[in-house]
Each structure stands twice: as C-alpha cells, then as structure tokens.
Design a protein around this motif. Structure first.
Motif, short mmCIF file in Angstrom:
data_model
loop_
_atom_site.label_atom_id
_atom_site.label_comp_id
_atom_site.label_asym_id
_atom_site.label_seq_id
_atom_site.Cartn_x
_atom_site.Cartn_y
_atom_site.Cartn_z
N GLU A 1 0.84 -1.13 -0.19
CA GLU A 1 -0.03 0.05 0.05
C GLU A 1 0.82 1.06 -0.09
O GLU A 1 0.36 2.34 -0.04
CB GLU A 1 -0.86 0.04 1.11
CG GLU A 1 -0.31 0.22 2.70
CD GLU A 1 -1.26 0.35 3.70
OE1 GLU A 1 -0.95 0.88 4.76
OE2 GLU A 1 -2.29 -0.66 3.76
N GLN A 2 2.29 0.87 0.26
CA GLN A 2 2.98 2.17 0.09
C GLN A 2 2.83 3.08 -1.06
O GLN A 2 3.24 4.38 -1.04
CB GLN A 2 4.44 1.87 0.46
CG GLN A 2 4.73 1.32 1.79
CD GLN A 2 4.27 2.48 2.84
OE1 GLN A 2 4.47 3.62 2.90
NE2 GLN A 2 3.21 1.88 3.71
N ALA A 3 2.68 2.42 -2.25
CA ALA A 3 2.45 3.47 -3.25
C ALA A 3 1.61 4.34 -3.35
O ALA A 3 1.43 5.45 -3.74
CB ALA A 3 2.53 2.40 -4.70
N ALA B 1 -8.57 -5.12 -4.16
CA ALA B 1 -8.92 -3.75 -3.30
C ALA B 1 -8.00 -2.74 -3.42
O ALA B 1 -8.28 -1.75 -2.88
CB ALA B 1 -9.75 -4.26 -1.94
N ILE B 2 -6.88 -2.92 -3.80
CA ILE B 2 -5.76 -1.98 -3.70
C ILE B 2 -6.07 -0.92 -4.33
O ILE B 2 -5.38 0.40 -3.89
CB ILE B 2 -4.48 -2.80 -4.10
CG1 ILE B 2 -2.95 -1.77 -3.56
CG2 ILE B 2 -4.42 -2.74 -5.56
CD1 ILE B 2 -2.88 -1.94 -2.09
N PHE B 3 -6.81 -0.80 -5.47
CA PHE B 3 -7.16 0.39 -6.34
C PHE B 3 -8.02 1.28 -5.55
O PHE B 3 -7.75 2.61 -5.48
CB PHE B 3 -7.68 -0.08 -7.42
CG PHE B 3 -6.85 -0.80 -8.26
CD1 PHE B 3 -5.76 -0.19 -9.16
CD2 PHE B 3 -6.92 -2.19 -8.64
CE1 PHE B 3 -4.87 -0.67 -9.89
CE2 PHE B 3 -6.02 -2.88 -9.35
CZ PHE B 3 -4.83 -2.01 -10.13
N PRO B 4 -9.00 1.01 -4.94
CA PRO B 4 -9.93 1.91 -4.15
C PRO B 4 -9.24 2.33 -3.12
O PRO B 4 -9.52 3.53 -2.57
CB PRO B 4 -11.16 1.03 -3.69
CG PRO B 4 -11.08 -0.31 -4.06
CD PRO B 4 -9.88 -0.35 -5.21
N LEU B 5 -8.23 1.71 -2.34
CA LEU B 5 -7.39 2.11 -1.32
C LEU B 5 -6.53 3.38 -1.78
O LEU B 5 -6.41 4.05 -1.05
CB LEU B 5 -6.66 0.73 -0.84
CG LEU B 5 -5.62 1.15 0.40
CD1 LEU B 5 -6.20 1.52 1.69
CD2 LEU B 5 -4.72 0.06 0.65
N GLY B 6 -6.19 3.14 -2.85
CA GLY B 6 -5.20 4.10 -3.22
C GLY B 6 -5.87 5.36 -3.76
O GLY B 6 -5.57 6.78 -3.17
N TRP B 7 -7.16 5.33 -4.20
CA TRP B 7 -8.05 6.51 -4.20
C TRP B 7 -8.47 7.20 -3.07
O TRP B 7 -8.52 8.49 -2.91
CB TRP B 7 -9.27 6.18 -5.07
CG TRP B 7 -8.91 5.52 -6.50
CD1 TRP B 7 -7.85 5.82 -7.46
CD2 TRP B 7 -9.59 4.49 -7.37
NE1 TRP B 7 -7.70 5.14 -8.36
CE2 TRP B 7 -8.82 4.38 -8.51
CE3 TRP B 7 -10.75 3.87 -6.92
CZ2 TRP B 7 -9.37 3.44 -9.38
CZ3 TRP B 7 -11.18 2.98 -8.01
CH2 TRP B 7 -10.45 2.66 -9.02
N LEU B 8 -8.61 6.07 -1.80
CA LEU B 8 -8.93 6.78 -0.71
C LEU B 8 -7.83 7.64 -0.23
O LEU B 8 -8.22 8.68 0.27
CB LEU B 8 -9.09 5.46 0.19
CG LEU B 8 -9.46 5.67 1.78
CD1 LEU B 8 -10.05 4.53 2.27
CD2 LEU B 8 -8.11 6.26 2.70
N PHE B 9 -6.50 7.09 -0.42
CA PHE B 9 -5.30 8.24 0.00
C PHE B 9 -5.35 9.54 -0.64
O PHE B 9 -5.05 10.49 -0.13
CB PHE B 9 -4.04 7.36 -0.01
CG PHE B 9 -3.93 6.18 0.70
CD1 PHE B 9 -4.35 6.35 2.26
CD2 PHE B 9 -3.38 4.77 0.38
CE1 PHE B 9 -3.91 5.12 3.07
CE2 PHE B 9 -3.28 3.91 1.09
CZ PHE B 9 -3.55 3.98 2.51
#
Length: 458
Positions: free
Chosen positions: A296-298, A375-383
């Motif tokens: 998730e660091q990216a 789910a990594i994509f919505p997590l990135g948009w969340l950030f």
C-alpha cells in the motif's frame, strides 16, 4: 516572503520545493518518487525484520510480533497522525509565504510532540497487558508479545520526533532528505536485527530495539538537515507559549490523530477474530499484513504528495491547481498500483514463503492476498481524496471516515468470518477501504465546490 523567493534565497543551502507554480503532474511525480523509495525501504526493513524473526526464531515469534500491529497503530498511529496534522499547518503557512507564522507553528509543534510522547508512553505501558488480554492473545504468544511491544513503547517519543522531522521537511517540498534518512535507518535496522537476533540471541526484544535505534538515527539526520534551512529555525520569540497557535495546531492535528486511532480500532477488532482462530492463522495474518503494509506504500505516497501539493496551493489560494493535482494523483495512483496488484494476484504463496515455514500456514494467505490485491485500487483513491481534504485544512470528516472503516470492518467480519473464515477477514479489510473511499470522494467534491463558491464571492 513567498515560497519561490525562499527557494531562490536558500537553494545553495538546502532544497525546498514551491508547488504553487508549474506542471502539476511533474511536480507531484518529482516529489513522489523520493518518498516512494524511502517508504518502500522503510517497509522493506520491516519486511526483513519479519523474515529474520520468522526464519530465525520461528512462526510463533512472528505471530507474537504481528499480534502487536493493530495495538501499535492504535497507540503510535495517534502520535504519527498528530505530526502529519501539524505538517498540514506548516505547509499552508509555507504556501502563503508567512515564514514568521511557520516558525511559531514549528516551535509549538515541538512542544506538542514532547507532551504527546510522554503521555502515550506512560499510559500505554500501563495498559498494554490488558489490551493484549482483551484481544484473546494465545497464552503461548503473550510473553513474546509483551517483550517486543514494551521496547517499542519506550522508544515512542523517538518515533514521534522521527515522523515530525520528516513531515516538516515534506511540508516545505523536501522529499529527498527524508528519503536519505529512511535509507540509512533501513540499513542500520537490518544490520542490528541480524546482530541482535542471531549472535546475541535477544529474540523479539532485539528486533524491537533495532527498530527504535534506527528511528533515532533517522530523526537525527533529519534534524541536522532542518538546521541547514534558516527559515525552519524558530527564533527566540517563536518559542514563547502561544495558546492560539497551540489551539490551531490541535484543531488540525487531533482529527488526523484520532482518525488513525479509530482506524486502528477496526484492525484490533479483526485481530480479535483472527486470534480466536489459533496461532497458525495469527502467523498467516501477520505475514499478510506485512505484505499489505509494503504494497500500500505506493498509494500512501501518492497521498502524501497530494497532501503537500494541496496544502501549499490552498495556502497560496491557487484553488484551480488543487483540482488538477487531485486528478493527476488519481491517475498516478492507478499506474503505480497495477504491478502491486498483479504480484498479489499471481504469486501470493511465494510471497508468504519468505516469512513462514509451515506449508499449511502459507496456504492460508492465498485468498487473503487475492482479495486485497483487487481492493488495492480503491485504497489508493482513498489516500488521494483523504489527503486532498486534509491539505485544504478539512480534517474532521476524514476523521469520520476512519470511524466508517471500523463499522465496515465489524459488519463484514460478523457477516463473512463465520461463513468464510480467514477469507472473511480479507473481505472485511476490503469493505472498509471501499466504504471510506466512497465517503471521501463525495466529501472532497463538497469541499472543492465550497472553495469555488468562496472564490467567486470574494
């Protein structure tokens, strides 16, 4: 004194970056890359730490260290969130060119960090056994869990100042010095891990001590770099206690701190469900969360770039650039998360085998990493959306998004864990990310519409 002048005036002494002028994507990427490298190295040494603990001591020791993760984020996440909130105020003052105000905020922030470190250390040391008992920590893990976490807590103030010094440098557009500090601390951490765990046989306590000492080195490096930038050095008057400035900093920083702690509460509740499954699942969950933290660091780093970009442009009243920056941030988030997703989808068990020994325990990670890889994509948009809101000084609703994550995790865990066991834990994580992303996307649109309306009426 505006940021551009500050940059020209001090470029021979240190690097600062004015993000209120120029191509948005280029500025974000230029700021993003050093932070990404640094964050990956920071997570890499955390990963190596787990490899050394898992392979050098055993799966049970890895489970004990992993068992501290949610409580660690609950306690230290509060302090780290607070320093991030303080950085928002500093970036806005830098963007507006108000160097005097920025120096006052830096001085008061140091006092806040000292007070927070003392309180967090004392309270958490007193409560940690109760917390791990509440989380149903298996009896065979309790001693290692407490031994590891006690040292982490004793070094709490070091961790707080390490994060504050990096936040301060990033607030003025300097992402290179934090990168170097993290590279140095990563190398030192890995070296000390090997020495403390193998020749000295200090067990999990050695791994914890290596982490604290490496963070102290990182904080010292950033401190000496800050000393080379005159604008960041508070004068004698700046150290005068100012209730108004402290109140302003608290109003911005505390919601971010609370958001981290509330989010961690959801992680603690998932740990509660996992602990009830037994030590094998706890070890598998520890490995999965280490990989999630790495992958998730990216997205986290894109968010950090958007935070500084938005903060500076909000301070400079360049509201049009905020929208362009968020758009570019969303695009960049997708691009950097594509390879991250593919790795989780295609080779989950290969990844797990780096930390774990038992083939059965390794097999538990397959479905978990598959779900989180999607789910990594919505997590990135969340950030992106969360940091954009915070950069505009709006920290309250992002705090509430942390509460929504807790609700989503609990609801999904209650619904899916009895039916799908460990896979249900992964679904609960993903549900929290998706729910918070949707909430923050809507919140950002409302906040930005308010900015445009205010600009037209002013």
């Amino acid at each position: 004194m505006n940021p551009a002048f500050l940059h020209r005036h001090e470029k021979k002494q240190a690097t600062v970056q004015d993000m209120t002028d120029g191509n948005c994507m280029k500025l974000i990427v230029r700021f993003f890359i050093p932070i990404l490298i640094g964050n990956f190295f920071q997570q890499f040494y955390s990963f190596v730490d787990s490899v050394i603990v898992g392979k050098g001591i055993g799966d049970e020791a890895l489970a004990a260290v992993g068992n501290t993760g949610s409580v660690h984020f609950l306690i230290l996440g509060f302090a780290i969130g607070l320093t991030g909130g303080l950085g928002i105020c500093i970036s806005q003052s830098f963007g507006s060119g108000d160097i005097g105000k920025m120096r006052q905020e830096i001085a008061m922030s140091v006092l806040v960090c000292l007070a927070t470190g003392g309180v967090v250390t004392i309270v958490s040391l007193a409560c940690m056994r109760w917390l791990f008992t509440f989380l149903q920590t298996p009896a065979d893990m309790m001693k290692n869990t407490l031994d590891y976490f006690r040292i982490i807590l004793i070094g709490c103030t070091v961790s707080i100042f390490n994060n504050f010094t990096m936040s301060l440098l990033r607030a003025v557009g300097n992402s290179r010095a934090p990168l170097i500090s993290m590279l140095l601390s990563s190398v030192v951490n890995i070296g000390l891990d090997i020495i403390f765990v193998f020749p000295l046989r200090m067990g999990v306590a050695g791994a914890a001590l290596a982490t604290v000492l490496s963070q102290a080195l990182s904080a010292l490096y950033c401190y000496f770099h800050i000393r080379s930038i005159p604008a960041l050095i508070p004068d004698q008057d700046a150290w005068r206690l100012r209730g108004k400035t402290l109140g302003y900093l608290a109003a911005k920083g505390l919601p971010v701190a609370m958001m981290n702690s509330v989010t961690a509460l959801g992680g603690m509740l998932l740990q509660y469900f996992v602990n009830a499954m037994g030590t094998g699942y706890v070890a598998a969950y520890a490995a999965c969360m280490k990989f999630c933290g790495l992958f998730e660091q990216a997205g986290v780093t894109v968010g950090m770039a958007i935070l500084t970009f938005t903060g500076q442009n909000y301070g400079a009243a360049r509201h049009d650039r905020i929208k362009r920056g968020v758009r570019d941030g969303l695009i960049l988030s997708v691009l950097v998360n594509i390879p991250v997703s593919l790795v989780q989808l295609l080779i989950p068990e290969t990844l797990a085998s780096f930390m774990l020994n038992d083939p059965v325990v390794i097999s538990y990670t397959r479905e978990f990493l598959f779900v989180t890889g999607i789910a990594i994509f919505p997590l990135g948009w969340l950030f992106v959306f969360r940091n954009a809101c915070q950069g505009m000084g709006r920290t309250f609703v992002p705090m509430l998004s942390g509460a929504l994550e807790v609700v989503m995790r609990i609801a999904a865990a209650v619904l899916f864990v009895p039916r799908l066991a460990f896979t249900g834990i992964a679904i609960a994580e993903a549900a929290a990310w998706v729910g918070a992303f949707i909430m923050l996307m809507i919140t950002y649109q409302i906040y930005y519409a308010g900015l445009k309306k205010g600009a037209k009426t002013s």
